[in-house]
Design an enzyme around this catalytic site. Structure first.
Site, mmCIF file in Angstrom:
data_model
loop_
_atom_site.group_PDB
_atom_site.id
_atom_site.type_symbol
_atom_site.label_atom_id
_atom_site.label_comp_id
_atom_site.label_asym_id
_atom_site.label_seq_id
_atom_site.Cartn_x
_atom_site.Cartn_y
_atom_site.Cartn_z
ATOM 1 N N CYS A 1 -7.312 -1.032 8.825
ATOM 2 C CA CYS A 1 -6.000 -1.072 8.162
ATOM 3 C C CYS A 1 -5.606 0.307 7.642
ATOM 4 O O CYS A 1 -4.537 0.822 7.963
ATOM 5 C CB CYS A 1 -6.002 -2.085 7.020
ATOM 6 S SG CYS A 1 -6.072 -3.800 7.564
ATOM 7 N N HIS B 1 -0.685 -5.635 3.016
ATOM 8 C CA HIS B 1 -1.820 -6.544 3.202
ATOM 9 C C HIS B 1 -1.359 -7.943 2.814
ATOM 10 O O HIS B 1 -0.697 -8.116 1.783
ATOM 11 C CB HIS B 1 -2.997 -6.133 2.300
ATOM 12 C CG HIS B 1 -3.968 -5.233 2.980
ATOM 13 N ND1 HIS B 1 -4.241 -3.953 2.546
ATOM 14 C CD2 HIS B 1 -4.749 -5.445 4.071
ATOM 15 C CE1 HIS B 1 -5.146 -3.414 3.338
ATOM 16 N NE2 HIS B 1 -5.469 -4.290 4.273
ATOM 17 N N GLU C 1 0.837 -1.206 0.000
ATOM 18 C CA GLU C 1 0.000 0.000 0.000
ATOM 19 C C GLU C 1 0.871 1.255 0.000
ATOM 20 O O GLU C 1 1.779 1.382 0.805
ATOM 21 C CB GLU C 1 -0.911 0.008 1.234
ATOM 22 C CG GLU C 1 -1.785 -1.228 1.392
ATOM 23 C CD GLU C 1 -2.893 -1.358 0.346
ATOM 24 O OE1 GLU C 1 -3.082 -0.415 -0.458
ATOM 25 O OE2 GLU C 1 -3.565 -2.401 0.339
#
Length: 156
Positions: free
Chosen positions: A104, A123, A42
């Site tokens: 998250c 993730h 991410e």
């Protein structure tokens, strides 16, 4: 450190990490239960849109991480470069600019905010016959070592 699926507790623990440990980099790992054999790197955290209730039935005031924070914060780690430089047998690694609007992404944004961009979020898929704890641990170690190389380049 394991964070609870509770917005306020996650924020408190992330703040504590940055103020007490003062790390060079904080790497957060979250479960992407829909991913079968994919690791997702991410790039940024988003400040708004947190309407889903946490494990205690709450969501942040105004659906926002930091009332005075920018709309999004980019990691100082270039995830796209990382993604291009890493390949692992048996698992796909992809690059993402949207960690979702739940704990998250909330945790990631909060860490980016307190750490001035020196945070990363990965993730991972649930453990399975093909993605064992040992395999996932080695994959994360490889990824984090590459992140630390980028941190070293920044410091030079």
């Amino acid at each position: 450190m394991q964070l609870l699926v509770v917005y306020q507790k996650a924020k408190e623990q992330v703040f504590k990490i940055w103020t007490t440990l003062q790390p060079l980099l904080t790497v957060h790992v979250g479960l992407a239960s829909s991913a079968k054999a994919i690791i997702i790197l991410e790039q940024c955290g988003k400040n708004k849109g947190y309407q889903e209730m946490d494990a205690c039935g709450f969501h942040p005031e105004g659906g926002c991480c930091m009332l005075d924070g920018p709309e999004k914060i980019e990691s100082t780690i270039n995830m796209k470069t990382l993604w291009k430089n890493i390949s692992m047998e048996g698992i796909d690694i992809i690059f993402s600019r949207d960690a979702g609007r739940y704990i998250c992404d909330y945790t990631y944004y909060t860490s980016l905010y307190y750490g001035k961009g020196r945070a990363a979020f990965i993730h991972v898929p649930p453990l399975s016959k093909s993605v064992t704890a040992d395999f996932l641990g080695k994959a994360l170690q490889t990824i984090i070592l590459e992140m630390l190389k980028q941190c070293g380049e920044e410091r030079e």
